[in-house]
Design an enzyme around this catalytic site. Structure first.
Site, short mmCIF file in Angstrom:
data_model
loop_
_atom_site.label_atom_id
_atom_site.label_comp_id
_atom_site.label_asym_id
_atom_site.label_seq_id
_atom_site.Cartn_x
_atom_site.Cartn_y
_atom_site.Cartn_z
CB CYS A 1 35.44 36.70 32.96
SG CYS A 1 35.83 37.07 31.24
CG HIS B 1 39.46 34.31 33.76
ND1 HIS B 1 38.34 33.52 33.86
CD2 HIS B 1 39.32 35.04 32.63
CE1 HIS B 1 37.56 33.75 32.82
NE2 HIS B 1 38.12 34.66 32.05
CD GLU C 1 39.04 31.52 37.26
OE1 GLU C 1 38.88 32.28 38.24
OE2 GLU C 1 38.59 31.76 36.13
#
Lengths: 242, 380, 290
Positions: free
Chosen positions: A86, A204, A206
């Site tokens: 990001c 992202h 994750e």
């Protein structure tokens, strides 16, 4: 599994970013990661992850205050795996246009610009928040065998959804650095790049469910081989599953 | 809950100097209401329901006549009671309403929903407004009890309607024991007759004033007092009228009555927090409600938040700690919203009301600190 | 652009609760179990709201957030009683990705700006809970729908966007928990008024309502609670109810369902949207586990 000590992953803490999500995702993939703002830890790690949420200018200032700017440049120059997520990805670039003009780390040539709110007369909400598809820059049909050149995307179907939350995006000077593209309205932007040992994802991983966790799994697997700079390798050739 | 909490009394004998019987606390310091809540968990509710079915089977009518009276005004409890009796147990209830002194908007809306969405026949008896306002004012002046006129009808009217229509069963919702009446009361499903019946007029006081004085000093005719007087005991006995608590037969969880009422009769919670408490689903329909709780706060140190929180703590919806925090925050909040309107209705000057509050503050509960009244003992 | 379907969990202490009109604390089970179930079923995000934090003056979500963050890899937004920068930091450090601010933001709007500067716009969601007034306007309420503010919800939404909020969560208290459908007028008004994404909340009772609030209400994301919980409750492990804190009467009765809402699952909602041309992320297939 080899007897070598677990790869050391350093997640750079400069006060901005969802560090624990990244750490949890690393743990899920079997990597032990440390959240740190110390130069020594970053230098010693096998993999450095630069996360980030917030404003570009603030981030660069925070990195400078922690004396991490040159360290990150060194990591990039040394050929060590460096993953930016990001804002982290955006920081790699030469310059950003967020709230004025700010110099970035300059690891990857290019700029950071704002998502348009009224592209071609349509109205788009900014920030771009939500799940969007990533696809390889070379034309490939959705659902076909992935034509990624990017090893970290092994086993991720082309057109898979990833989670985005951003108002700015990267424009790498070298088109060859673009490894994934995403569309937001009529705007197509670079959602993933690689320049040698440096990788960046605008989304992202994750926070992208099982799809994103695959990226961490691939990262973990790749640590058992040498991470080579230069031409990317197709998925499956050098990557051993953990 | 504290040992100041008064138990139910016989309203129509209520005078200024009656001694209030308070909540009983046992040797462990646990009050009757909590003991009752504990007992509630041990009760064989299946068996109680069987008892209910036997009772209902004896009285059920399918020839068009009513077989039971459900008093209420469209609050969550009467919604639940009427609906479950009619639709689950196949009875033919007549709902009956002694209306609030001054309906709130949400109260009126819920009343209509009860009847129109729930689907019930209803008789509403509205008493003579002039006398109603007078008795309410007298209740405030003599007893600091603005709610008495409402309570009188709430307790007295249903048996009289039952007599009139020849309906043998009356169902109220929860037993007052849920709130701390002597635990002996809960051994039976029946309400003690002394609450709603009388033998003669001796000893009757309304608004704290004796009947003769009401007639002579306040110009109220005996005819005009009838709505507030209970039925004659002999007539009730002759007609075999029984007043039951549905809460004896069906496990009563007030919050669940709320959900039931929303689901089945279109009940809506108060759009704002009810003054003096944190809840939005209890006692919403009368503009004078807030004064009932406020005067309780003045007289007994227990306001609406205390009442709501204790009930929810007993039902384990809240922990004691949470209840305490809520009581500290909301108890005793002055019912500002309808103050002017209510004072105008009863014909009292606002300042006079506040003076009366001060007159009625028990010195063992209140002390004056820095020009303000403060409770000597706060719950903690 | 893809629409997000967000599972909203109202939490009190250790329990998932569900009210109607933001009233009533009926316990439905353990939040972590429902969260896991929704993650696997394809929820795009999770929203945890501590419904009594402002009312009781305390915060207690941190443990649940930490446990969730360890095993669930989709964005988690947390709200309820966040009053200071420190409160926000605590919750983010525990693993939340975004925070929802309501009561504290209305009491002191500058707080929104402070949070944005410190944590970034995309981290800050301003949550507005509104009740329709007689004149057709909507008033914003605080403290879990209990205190009037006199503030017009639409004006507040615009102001929040100006202050830097990343998203607006707009909930109709009138519809919340009833299953009667979203307030389309309210959603549309807010969606048109602000340049940032709008999450619609309050009222889903049928799968079609989710579609409706996107297509007619202009919502970018949809927050769903009752519609999902009353179905999920049949598939989620029941927590110990004996002696448990909270209004567990409903759980103990073991009668599933709430007649106000249809049965619905996340895969069904996604499929419905996709079939009607609304782009969203389909439920990941079971074989694609990492």
């Amino acid at each position: 599994m080899s007897d070598a000590p677990a790869p050391r992953v350093a997640i750079v803490d400069y006060g901005m970013g969802n560090l624990f999500s990244v750490k949890n995702a690393c743990a899920q993939a079997g990597m032990s990661a440390a959240i740190t703002s110390r130069r020594e830890d970053v230098v010693a790690a096998d993999v450095v992850i630069l996360p980030g949420i917030g404003a570009f200018g603030d981030a660069m200032r925070a990195l400078a205050d922690l004396d991490l700017v040159s360290v990150l440049r060194d990591v990039a120059a040394a050929g060590k795996p460096l993953l930016g997520i990001c804002l982290g990805m955006q920081l790699f670039m030469t310059e950003s246009h967020e709230f004025g003009r700010h110099r970035g780390l300059g690891i990857v040539d290019g700029e950071v610009v704002r998502l348009p709110e009224r592209p071609e007369g349509r109205r788009l909400k900014v920030p771009h928040v939500g799940w969007s598809r990533i696809r390889p820059p070379a034309a490939a049909g959705l659902g076909e065998a992935p034509a990624w050149s990017e090893p970290l995307l092994g086993a991720v179907p082309a057109g898979d959804f990833m989670y985005f939350v951003h108002s700015f995006y990267c424009l790498p000077a070298d088109a060859g650095a673009v490894v994934t593209l995403t569309s937001y309205g009529p705007t197509e932007f670079c959602s993933g790049l690689r320049a040698g040992n440096v990788v960046g994802f605008q989304f992202h991983p994750e926070r992208s469910g099982s799809s994103g966790l695959r990226i961490y799994a691939n990262l973990a697997a790749s640590l058992h081989t040498t991470w080579e700079s230069g031409n990317g390798r197709t998925a499956g050739s050098e990557i051993r599953t953990a | 809950m504290s040992n100041q909490r008064p138990t139910s009394s016989i309203e129509f004998k209520h005078t200024r100097d009656r001694k209030v019987r308070v909540l009983h606390l046992d040797e462990e310091g646990v009050c009757d209401a909590c003991r009752f809540a504990e007992q509630k968990e041990q009760i064989d509710w299946a068996e109680r329901e069987r008892q209910l079915l036997r009772l209902l089977d004896r009285h059920r009518r399918q020839d068009g006549e009513y077989d039971c009276v459900v008093p209420g005004s469209g609050g969550k409890d009467s919604c639940y009671a009427a609906h479950v009796l009619k639709y689950t147990y196949g009875m033919h209830p007549l709902t009956m309403t002694w209306p609030p002194l001054l309906y709130t908007e949400i109260g009126w809306k819920n009343f209509r929903s009860w009847i129109e969405i729930g689907g019930f026949d209803n008789i509403t008896f509205k008493p003579n407004g002039r006398v109603h306002a007078l008795l309410t004012r007298l209740g405030i002046e003599n007893l600091l009890h603005p709610f008495q006129t409402f309570i009188l009808g709430q307790k007295n009217l249903a048996p009289k309607i039952a007599l009139q229509y020849g309906i043998p069963l009356i169902f109220y919702g929860e037993s007052e024991a849920e709130y701390g009446n002597p635990i002996a009361d809960t051994a039976s499903s029946l309400r003690d007759w002394s609450y709603y019946a009388m033998k003669d007029l001796s000893g009757v006081h309304l608004g704290g004033v004796s009947v003769p004085e009401l007639i002579e000093k306040h110009g109220v005719g005996l005819n005009e007092l009838t709505p507030y007087l209970p039925a004659d005991y002999r007539r009730l006995e002759a007609a075999s009228i029984e007043v039951h608590y549905l809460g004896y037969y069906l496990k009563w969880t007030p919050q669940e009555s709320y959900y039931y009422a929303v689901e089945h009769t279109g009940f809506e919670a108060n759009p704002v927090r009810t003054e003096g408490t944190y809840s939005k689903y209890n006692s919403l329909d009368d503009r004078i409600d807030g004064f009932h709780y406020y005067t309780s706060y003045v007289k007994f140190g227990l306001g609406r938040a205390s009442s709501d929180a204790s009930q929810e703590i007993r039902n384990r919806h809240l922990t004691r700690e949470e209840g305490v925090a809520l009581v500290h925050r909301f108890d005793g909040e002055f019912p500002e919203r309808y103050f002017r309107e209510v004072m105008e209705y009863v014909g009292l000057k606002p300042e006079r009301f506040l003076e009366l509050c001060d007159e009625f503050r028990s010195p063992h509960l209140w002390e004056r600190v820095g020009g303000e009244w403060r409770l000597r003992h706060r719950v903690s | 652009m893809s629409v997000r379907v967000i599972a909203r969990l109202d939490i009190k202490g250790p329990n998932l609760v569900k009210g109607i009109h933001l009233e009533g604390l009926r316990v439905l089970g353990r939040p972590e179990r429902f969260a896991r179930h929704y993650y696997e079923a394809g929820a795009d995000e999770l929203l945890y709201l501590d419904v009594v934090a402002s009312l009781y003056g305390r915060n207690s979500l941190v443990d649940i957030v930490a446990r969730t963050a360890q095993e669930i890899f989709i964005p988690l937004t947390v709200g309820g009683g966040l009053r200071t920068i420190e409160d926000i930091r605590t919750v983010l450090l525990a693993g939340a990705d975004k925070v929802a601010l309501n009561t504290a933001a209305l009491r002191r709007p500058a707080f929104v700006g402070e949070a944005v500067r410190r944590f970034g716009s995309s981290t800050v969601v301003v949550s507005i809970e509104a009740i329709r007034q007689a004149d057709g306007r909507y008033e914003a309420y605080t403290d879990n729908g209990r205190e009037r503010t006199g503030v017009d919800a639409l004006e507040w939404a615009k102001r929040a966007a100006d202050l830097g909020a990343g998203e607006i969560l707009i909930t109709s208290i009138d519809r919340e928990g009833t299953g009667k459908g979203f307030d389309l007028g309210l959603t549309r008004a807010v969606a048109d008024a602000v340049p940032i994404p709008v999450i619609a909340g309050g009222g889903a009772g049928k799968i079609a309502h989710v579609w409706e609030v996107v297509v007619e209400g202009g919502a970018d994301a949809v927050s769903v609670a009752s519609l999902l919980h009353y179905t999920a409750i049949r598939h989620v492990d029941r927590a110990e109810t004996a002696g448990a804190e909270g209004n567990t009467e409903y759980l103990r009765r073991n009668q599933p369902g709430f007649s106000g809402v249809d049965d619905a699952t996340l895969p069904e909602i996604k499929a419905y949207l996709l079939a009607r041309g609304v782009e969203c992320r389909p439920t990941p297939s079971v074989t694609s586990n990492v």
